[in-house]
Design a protein around this motif. Structure first.
Motif, PDB file in Angstrom:
ATOM      1  N   ALA A 141       0.832  -1.203   0.000  1.00 33.43           N
ATOM      2  CA  ALA A 141       0.000   0.000   0.000  1.00 33.43           C
ATOM      3  C   ALA A 141       0.869   1.256   0.000  1.00 33.43           C
ATOM      4  O   ALA A 141       0.574   2.229  -0.713  1.00 33.43           O
ATOM      5  CB  ALA A 141      -0.933  -0.003   1.215  1.00 33.43           C
ATOM      6  N   THR A 142       1.936   1.234   0.766  1.00 30.88           N
ATOM      7  CA  THR A 142       2.844   2.380   0.802  1.00 30.88           C
ATOM      8  C   THR A 142       3.522   2.578  -0.544  1.00 30.88           C
ATOM      9  O   THR A 142       3.640   3.714  -1.025  1.00 30.88           O
ATOM     10  CB  THR A 142       3.911   2.188   1.896  1.00 30.88           C
ATOM     11  OG1 THR A 142       3.259   1.976   3.140  1.00 30.88           O
ATOM     12  CG2 THR A 142       4.802   3.399   2.006  1.00 30.88           C
ATOM     13  N   ALA A 143       3.958   1.492  -1.156  1.00 31.14           N
ATOM     14  CA  ALA A 143       4.610   1.601  -2.463  1.00 31.14           C
ATOM     15  C   ALA A 143       3.655   2.155  -3.515  1.00 31.14           C
ATOM     16  O   ALA A 143       4.033   3.020  -4.317  1.00 31.14           O
ATOM     17  CB  ALA A 143       5.136   0.238  -2.895  1.00 31.14           C
ATOM     18  N   ILE A 144       2.413   1.703  -3.509  1.00 28.34           N
ATOM     19  CA  ILE A 144       1.423   2.218  -4.463  1.00 28.34           C
ATOM     20  C   ILE A 144       1.185   3.702  -4.243  1.00 28.34           C
ATOM     21  O   ILE A 144       1.194   4.498  -5.185  1.00 28.34           O
ATOM     22  CB  ILE A 144       0.104   1.419  -4.345  1.00 28.34           C
ATOM     23  CG1 ILE A 144       0.298   0.006  -4.877  1.00 28.34           C
ATOM     24  CG2 ILE A 144      -1.031   2.121  -5.082  1.00 28.34           C
ATOM     25  CD1 ILE A 144      -0.838  -0.944  -4.542  1.00 28.34           C
ATOM     26  N   ALA A 145       0.974   4.086  -2.999  1.00 27.35           N
ATOM     27  CA  ALA A 145       0.739   5.499  -2.694  1.00 27.35           C
ATOM     28  C   ALA A 145       1.954   6.352  -3.033  1.00 27.35           C
ATOM     29  O   ALA A 145       1.815   7.464  -3.554  1.00 27.35           O
ATOM     30  CB  ALA A 145       0.373   5.655  -1.217  1.00 27.35           C
ATOM     31  N   LEU A 146       3.143   5.833  -2.772  1.00 27.34           N
ATOM     32  CA  LEU A 146       4.376   6.568  -3.074  1.00 27.34           C
ATOM     33  C   LEU A 146       4.522   6.794  -4.577  1.00 27.34           C
ATOM     34  O   LEU A 146       4.815   7.909  -5.020  1.00 27.34           O
ATOM     35  CB  LEU A 146       5.581   5.815  -2.521  1.00 27.34           C
ATOM     36  CG  LEU A 146       6.948   6.442  -2.754  1.00 27.34           C
ATOM     37  CD1 LEU A 146       7.115   7.668  -1.875  1.00 27.34           C
ATOM     38  CD2 LEU A 146       8.047   5.448  -2.457  1.00 27.34           C
ATOM     39  N   VAL A 147       4.305   5.759  -5.357  1.00 24.59           N
ATOM     40  CA  VAL A 147       4.441   5.886  -6.813  1.00 24.59           C
ATOM     41  C   VAL A 147       3.396   6.847  -7.375  1.00 24.59           C
ATOM     42  O   VAL A 147       3.713   7.715  -8.197  1.00 24.59           O
ATOM     43  CB  VAL A 147       4.344   4.498  -7.487  1.00 24.59           C
ATOM     44  CG1 VAL A 147       4.168   4.620  -8.990  1.00 24.59           C
ATOM     45  CG2 VAL A 147       5.566   3.667  -7.167  1.00 24.59           C
TER      46      VAL A 147
END
Length: 109
Positions: free
Chosen positions: A54-60
């Protein structure tokens, strides 16, 4: 809901980067502990993986929205907000688990 500004996206990038570091540093089970507590080890491993994703998706999405004006118009704020909230819930869950585990270890010794 208000529209996010470039400053908001910059702050979100910082938060998500720190969250990724927290997920990477937080999750650890010894082999002995994992054998003894298989269910909790699997549960917290799953929470960790979901939080990282979830963090990676939001970061990208935040990074793309910040640097591409065309993408900024197409990316709805909820596409950043929902994975960000999931990541926050996961990191809070792992933090509580860490505190409880360490407290129990201190009381046992």
């Amino acid at each position: 809901m208000r529209d996010l500004t470039a400053d908001d996206f910059g702050v979100l990038l910082s938060v998500f980067a720190v969250l990724l570091l927290a997920f990477g540093a937080d999750f650890h089970f010894s082999r002995r502990m994992a054998k003894r507590h298989k269910l909790s080890a699997r549960l917290f491993m799953t929470v960790n993986v979901v939080g990282e994703l979830a963090t990676a998706i939001a970061l990208v999405l935040t990074w793309v929205a910040l640097w591409s004006p065309a993408a900024w118009e197409r990316i709805d704020d909820l596409l950043v907000f929902v994975p960000g909230c999931i990541a926050m819930l996961c990191v809070v869950t792992l933090a509580v688990e860490t505190v409880v585990t360490r407290t129990m270890d201190v009381w046992r010794s």
